[in-house]
Design a protein around this motif. Structure first.
Motif, PDB file in Angstrom:
ATOM      1  N   PHE A 126     -15.185  16.800  -6.919  1.00 52.50           N
ATOM      2  CA  PHE A 126     -14.711  15.490  -6.472  1.00 52.50           C
ATOM      3  C   PHE A 126     -13.676  14.902  -7.424  1.00 52.50           C
ATOM      4  N   GLY A 127     -12.864  15.750  -8.054  1.00 51.51           N
ATOM      5  CA  GLY A 127     -11.802  15.286  -8.930  1.00 51.51           C
ATOM      6  C   GLY A 127     -12.243  14.871 -10.319  1.00 51.51           C
ATOM      7  N   ASP A 128     -13.526  14.998 -10.626  1.00 46.19           N
ATOM      8  CA  ASP A 128     -14.054  14.628 -11.939  1.00 46.19           C
ATOM      9  C   ASP A 128     -14.610  15.852 -12.646  1.00 46.19           C
ATOM     10  N   THR A 129     -14.676  15.781 -13.957  1.00 43.84           N
ATOM     11  CA  THR A 129     -15.300  16.830 -14.751  1.00 43.84           C
ATOM     12  C   THR A 129     -16.566  16.265 -15.369  1.00 43.84           C
ATOM     13  N   ALA A 130     -17.684  16.885 -15.061  1.00 45.15           N
ATOM     14  CA  ALA A 130     -18.981  16.438 -15.568  1.00 45.15           C
ATOM     15  C   ALA A 130     -19.538  17.474 -16.532  1.00 45.15           C
ATOM     16  N   THR A 131     -20.184  17.010 -17.568  1.00 48.63           N
ATOM     17  CA  THR A 131     -20.887  17.892 -18.487  1.00 48.63           C
ATOM     18  C   THR A 131     -22.258  18.203 -17.893  1.00 48.63           C
ATOM     19  N   ILE A 132     -22.626  19.467 -17.874  1.00 46.26           N
ATOM     20  CA  ILE A 132     -23.945  19.867 -17.368  1.00 46.26           C
ATOM     21  C   ILE A 132     -24.943  19.751 -18.513  1.00 46.26           C
ATOM     22  N   ASN A 133     -25.803  18.727 -18.429  1.00 49.79           N
ATOM     23  CA  ASN A 133     -26.824  18.522 -19.448  1.00 49.79           C
ATOM     24  C   ASN A 133     -28.046  19.390 -19.200  1.00 49.79           C
ATOM     25  N   LYS A 134     -28.342  19.602 -17.924  1.00 52.16           N
ATOM     26  CA  LYS A 134     -29.505  20.415 -17.571  1.00 52.16           C
ATOM     27  C   LYS A 134     -29.253  21.050 -16.220  1.00 52.16           C
ATOM     28  N   LYS A 172     -19.486  22.838 -17.939  1.00 53.06           N
ATOM     29  CA  LYS A 172     -18.929  21.689 -17.228  1.00 53.06           C
ATOM     30  C   LYS A 172     -18.712  22.042 -15.772  1.00 53.06           C
ATOM     31  N   LEU A 173     -18.865  21.034 -14.930  1.00 52.88           N
ATOM     32  CA  LEU A 173     -18.683  21.167 -13.492  1.00 52.88           C
ATOM     33  C   LEU A 173     -17.528  20.270 -13.071  1.00 52.88           C
ATOM     34  N   VAL A 174     -16.542  20.851 -12.402  1.00 58.57           N
ATOM     35  CA  VAL A 174     -15.434  20.081 -11.845  1.00 58.57           C
ATOM     36  C   VAL A 174     -15.701  19.947 -10.352  1.00 58.57           C
TER      37      VAL A 174
END
Length: 140
Positions: A109-117, A105-107
């Motif tokens: 800009f205040g959001d947590t995104a799942t790294i799909n690729k 996961k990448l945090v």
């Protein structure tokens, strides 16, 4: 004597072939290196499966650096020449980021995104914002 030499030769060739074929390839770079290798440009943004990227966003760049303070790394956002909104910044701005959960996961800009690729050319993230599922794809 020739028989022993031939057997020894065959054994050495077999051992060498086995060693080469079993050698693990280590071509995979770690995610930190892949992320910081070059700047990223958005190529696709989908909101609940519908394309949602504006042309003015396609020249934006995101640069992740290895420069860190505590557990946060620094990054730079550059809006490019095509500004989407007059209230958007016209010059580069900094942001902080970090990888979490075993670099899945990448945090930022205040959001947590799942790294799909994440490979040498593509960064694909999925995150939820206000109940919408956003998928963002970036290339170098």
């Amino acid at each position: 004597m020739k028989k022993i030499t031939l057997q020894m030769f065959v054994a050495v060739i077999f051992a060498a072939a086995f060693t080469v074929s079993c050698k693990k390839e280590d071509n995979n770079e770690d995610k930190l290196s892949l992320l910081t290798k070059a700047s990223w440009k958005p190529v696709s943004i989908t909101d609940n499966g519908e394309e949602d990227i504006w042309d003015c966003e396609k020249d934006d760049t995101y640069t992740f650096t290895k420069s860190a303070i505590a557990d946060l790394f620094a990054g730079a956002y550059n809006p490019g020449a095509n500004i989407c909104d007059e209230e958007d910044p016209e010059t580069a701005e900094s942001f902080t980021w970090k990888l979490i959960e075993n670099d899945t996961k990448l945090v930022w800009f205040g959001d947590t995104a799942t790294i799909n690729k994440l490979d040498a050319n593509t960064l694909k993230l999925t995150y939820t914002e206000d109940g919408d599922v956003l998928v963002e794809t970036y290339n170098h």
